[in-house]
Design a protein around this motif. Sequence first.
Motif, PDB file in Angstrom:
ATOM      1  N   TYR A   1      37.269  38.474  42.178  1.00 52.49           N
ATOM      2  CA  TYR A   1      37.312  37.654  40.966  1.00 52.49           C
ATOM      3  C   TYR A   1      37.414  36.205  41.445  1.00 52.49           C
ATOM      4  O   TYR A   1      36.476  35.448  41.306  1.00 52.49           O
ATOM      5  CB  TYR A   1      38.496  38.049  40.060  1.00 52.49           C
ATOM      6  CG  TYR A   1      38.579  37.191  38.818  1.00 52.49           C
ATOM      7  CD1 TYR A   1      37.680  37.369  37.782  1.00 52.49           C
ATOM      8  CD2 TYR A   1      39.526  36.177  38.701  1.00 52.49           C
ATOM      9  CE1 TYR A   1      37.726  36.557  36.647  1.00 52.49           C
ATOM     10  CE2 TYR A   1      39.580  35.366  37.576  1.00 52.49           C
ATOM     11  CZ  TYR A   1      38.677  35.560  36.556  1.00 52.49           C
ATOM     12  OH  TYR A   1      38.716  34.749  35.447  1.00 52.49           O
ATOM     13  N   GLN A   2      38.507  35.866  42.101  1.00 53.38           N
ATOM     14  CA  GLN A   2      38.545  34.602  42.839  1.00 53.38           C
ATOM     15  C   GLN A   2      37.694  34.796  44.093  1.00 53.38           C
ATOM     16  O   GLN A   2      37.804  35.806  44.774  1.00 53.38           O
ATOM     17  CB  GLN A   2      39.982  34.266  43.253  1.00 53.38           C
ATOM     18  CG  GLN A   2      40.924  34.028  42.091  1.00 53.38           C
ATOM     19  CD  GLN A   2      40.713  32.677  41.425  1.00 53.38           C
ATOM     20  OE1 GLN A   2      40.025  31.801  41.958  1.00 53.38           O
ATOM     21  NE2 GLN A   2      41.298  32.514  40.240  1.00 53.38           N
TER      22      GLN A   2
ATOM     23  N   SER B   1      43.052  32.741  34.634  1.00 59.60           N
ATOM     24  CA  SER B   1      42.686  32.957  36.038  1.00 59.60           C
ATOM     25  C   SER B   1      43.842  32.565  36.948  1.00 59.60           C
ATOM     26  O   SER B   1      44.135  33.244  37.932  1.00 59.60           O
ATOM     27  CB  SER B   1      41.448  32.138  36.412  1.00 59.60           C
ATOM     28  OG  SER B   1      40.325  32.616  35.695  1.00 59.60           O
TER      29      SER B   1
ATOM     30  N   THR C   1      34.098  32.350  38.331  1.00 54.57           N
ATOM     31  CA  THR C   1      34.722  33.667  38.486  1.00 54.57           C
ATOM     32  C   THR C   1      33.971  34.769  37.734  1.00 54.57           C
ATOM     33  O   THR C   1      34.004  35.922  38.145  1.00 54.57           O
ATOM     34  CB  THR C   1      36.193  33.665  37.997  1.00 54.57           C
ATOM     35  OG1 THR C   1      36.216  33.204  36.651  1.00 54.57           O
ATOM     36  CG2 THR C   1      37.074  32.770  38.848  1.00 54.57           C
TER      37      THR C   1
END
Lengths: 298, 298
Positions: free
Chosen positions: B105-106, A43, A136
Amino acid sequence: MFSGLSAFPLTPMNESGIDEAAFVRLVKRLVDANVDSIGALGSTGSYAYLTRAERARVAQLAVEHAGNVPVMVGISALRTRDVLTLAEDAQKAGASAVLLAPMSYQKLSTEEVFELYKTVTSSLSVPLCVYDNPGTTHFEFSDELYGRIAQLPNVRSIKIPGVPTDPEAAKAHVARLRALIPSHVTLGVSGDALAAMGLNAGCEAWYSVIGGLFPRTALAITRAALAGDAQAATRLSERLQPLWALFGQHGGSLRVVAAAAELRGLVEHPTLPLPLKALDGAADRQRLAVLLDELELA
Amino acid sequence: MFSGLSAFPLTPMNESGIDEAAFVRLVKRLVDANVDSIGALGSTGSYAYLTRAERARVAQLAVEHAGNVPVMVGISALRTRDVLTLAEDAQKAGASAVLLAPMSYQKLSTEEVFELYKTVTSSLSVPLCVYDNPGTTHFEFSDELYGRIAQLPNVRSIKIPGVPTDPEAAKAHVARLRALIPSHVTLGVSGDALAAMGLNAGCEAWYSVIGGLFPRTALAITRAALAGDAQAATRLSERLQPLWALFGQHGGSLRVVAAAAELRGLVEHPTLPLPLKALDGAADRQRLAVLLDELELA
């Protein structure tokens, strides 16, 4: 390779592409510090924002510059088809392992996630780390699902999203998970603020964001904990409390770590893909700059 | 084009690619029923699971077979760079409008989302519909953010995720939003179970999942509501209660509508991209098959 400090570097980029020189610089810092493994395209490495070709290139660069340090490569995608392709690309690039999260757009069911891991693990020739990051992926693993997935071929570690903040509760949590999964599968903690707690509670690895930028700082915590000096690990982690607080205030670690890398001159500004922005208020950045010096992060 | 029934078809696919013939069949059903607009590559169209080339092809097919019905094309992606590319592709394909959700996503901040819409709207030559779907994007729009984005150039509609289930509360909700956004921006309800409630409360459009498969059924509800016959709209919607209940039991509409399309022989099985699976238990499918007949969905 699924124990000790696994360091997750940023993938520095702008709207035109990846800053390959800056990425290589970050990887070399990790090698110089002698981290136990490198987690490329986690991430923190913004894997979700990159094309297949960009991801293949980052995997290749990581392996090429990692020397003897094993590299784990993130292969997560929304679609099983794409995960399989990314797994092939990562293996061709020479990854020692792959990391897979159940990334979602439509909320996934337990059976859909199990089938994803079953399909992917059956075609791998390198080990896989299960990546549990509900912040996420918006998927919550049950303990029972951990147990089922841990028995699939090639599964060697589970990256858990943290542990309870009370030491006894953390130990009980890790012990409960340990009882569910085979001994050849390690447990690794993530959520940097909880890393010392997780390692002291019995996690074998720390999948670390700050370790990707400040490997020596993260290694000191990891080595103290794994040597059995829980007090030292706790003390070293508590020293970083102002940094953990900043992570909490800015929706996680990514925007803060990106700004830290910019402030230290390790990457250009911007380094995150739009619409994401690193910490960008003048006051916030000034406060972070002071912190980086005071805490002697390295 | 941002009023009345906007019908969102599935994009039938399997692990090898898109079933173009089946997609064209679905589009033609919508044209034959005379829906007010077609929403290609919405969440129901599984946009998030397709490549750029596949999305361009679906947009092209939709426009080519939509006759005089205007086509809105989904351009959402995690990265601003990709949204801009998809917007170009959609316009080249002849889309009459585009639909943009703050896919994440974030987790995104309010300012990051505003900047995304500002960047994208400034480069468009077709109108844009704001797509608010917290169940898939994990972003919550504030009323104030609706107001700011509604004033950007090219914004013509907001697809809201539903309305309160009490009629008076629904009217108050829509009235409050109406006061915040300019009159050239319409409000469209989504969440099919709440559509009659939303239209009766003053929404101008229904962005509809079942409309993409059963356009005549959805048109009857829409036309009753927009003609001012709130009671008829409510009655027609309440008749479908067993279907709304199935949506609730299976994590939303997609898996149920996909199974319905399979059962009616409009698409092959499978039609969703793995790891997603259409409703697949034998008992569930049997129950759905009975429902489809009993409710005379068309």
